[in-house]
Write a protein that holds these residues in place. Structure first.
Motif, PDB file in Angstrom:
ATOM      1  N   CYS A 199       0.851  -1.190   0.000  1.00 32.31           N
ATOM      2  CA  CYS A 199       0.000   0.000   0.000  1.00 32.31           C
ATOM      3  C   CYS A 199       0.887   1.241   0.000  1.00 32.31           C
ATOM      4  O   CYS A 199       1.920   1.279   0.671  1.00 32.31           O
ATOM      5  CB  CYS A 199      -0.883  -0.019   1.248  1.00 32.31           C
ATOM      6  N   ASP A 238      -3.564   0.310  -3.098  1.00 31.79           N
ATOM      7  CA  ASP A 238      -3.003  -0.914  -2.541  1.00 31.79           C
ATOM      8  C   ASP A 238      -2.193  -1.669  -3.592  1.00 31.79           C
ATOM      9  O   ASP A 238      -2.042  -1.215  -4.726  1.00 31.79           O
ATOM     10  CB  ASP A 238      -4.100  -1.778  -1.913  1.00 31.79           C
ATOM     11  N   SER A 273      -6.209  -0.970  -6.159  1.00 29.54           N
ATOM     12  CA  SER A 273      -7.454  -0.382  -5.658  1.00 29.54           C
ATOM     13  C   SER A 273      -7.146   0.901  -4.910  1.00 29.54           C
ATOM     14  O   SER A 273      -6.178   0.967  -4.155  1.00 29.54           O
ATOM     15  CB  SER A 273      -8.177  -1.356  -4.735  1.00 29.54           C
ATOM     16  N   SER A 287      -8.474   4.545  -2.694  1.00 32.01           N
ATOM     17  CA  SER A 287      -9.419   5.122  -1.743  1.00 32.01           C
ATOM     18  C   SER A 287      -9.044   6.575  -1.526  1.00 32.01           C
ATOM     19  O   SER A 287      -7.875   6.951  -1.677  1.00 32.01           O
ATOM     20  CB  SER A 287      -9.414   4.355  -0.417  1.00 32.01           C
ATOM     21  N   GLY A 330      -2.620  -4.268   1.760  1.00 28.08           N
ATOM     22  CA  GLY A 330      -3.871  -3.532   1.762  1.00 28.08           C
ATOM     23  C   GLY A 330      -3.737  -2.211   2.492  1.00 28.08           C
ATOM     24  O   GLY A 330      -2.817  -2.002   3.289  1.00 28.08           O
ATOM     25  N   CYS A 331      -4.721  -1.315   2.206  1.00 24.55           N
ATOM     26  CA  CYS A 331      -4.650   0.020   2.802  1.00 24.55           C
ATOM     27  C   CYS A 331      -5.708   0.260   3.870  1.00 24.55           C
ATOM     28  O   CYS A 331      -5.779   1.363   4.410  1.00 24.55           O
ATOM     29  CB  CYS A 331      -4.824   1.066   1.694  1.00 24.55           C
ATOM     30  N   SER A 332      -6.526  -0.745   4.172  1.00 26.10           N
ATOM     31  CA  SER A 332      -7.646  -0.495   5.064  1.00 26.10           C
ATOM     32  C   SER A 332      -7.358  -0.825   6.516  1.00 26.10           C
ATOM     33  O   SER A 332      -8.173  -0.545   7.380  1.00 26.10           O
ATOM     34  CB  SER A 332      -8.859  -1.306   4.601  1.00 26.10           C
TER      35      SER A 332
END
Length: 122
Positions: free
Chosen positions: A33, A52, A56, A58, A102-104
């Protein structure tokens, strides 16, 4: 050691555009990410965009629809295209690299660039 280097900041009038770049050494963008943060004087540093390992993206509500984050894995470079700039976008902008795909998740960045100033005048 990992180094992230931003470029592309500057001064622009409201409604204008800028593109920020962040080049990396000893760090592989495709694996993790990446994010763009900004910090205005007296404010905390906030993440405004992230991408990411799969591509994806955000965005923070404040920039959604105006800013676009992207990356070129071959060049190991991260970008932030900023359109329809507003005076409230004035801040120091930082790119950041994580060590997760991932970035979440609640993970802080592991690496930071030195920042590039963006100033938007009305």
């Amino acid at each position: 050691q990992v180094q992230l280097m931003e470029s592309g900041g500057g001064s622009v009038q409201a409604g204008g555009s800028l593109r920020l770049s962040c080049a990396a050494s000893r760090y592989t963008y495709s694996s993790y990410c990446m994010g763009w943060f900004r910090q205005a004087p007296g404010q905390k540093r906030d993440r405004i965009a992230a991408i990411d390992s799969g591509g994806s993206t955000s965005y923070a509500d404040s920039v959604k629809g105006r800013f676009t984050i992207s990356k070129d894995n071959a060049k190991n470079t991260l970008y932030l295209q900023m359109n329809s700039l507003k005076p409230e976008d004035t801040a120091m902008y930082y790119c950041a690299g994580y060590l997760v795909r991932g970035c979440s998740g609640p993970y802080p960045p592991s690496y930071w660039g030195q920042g590039t100033q963006v100033t938007v005048s009305s």
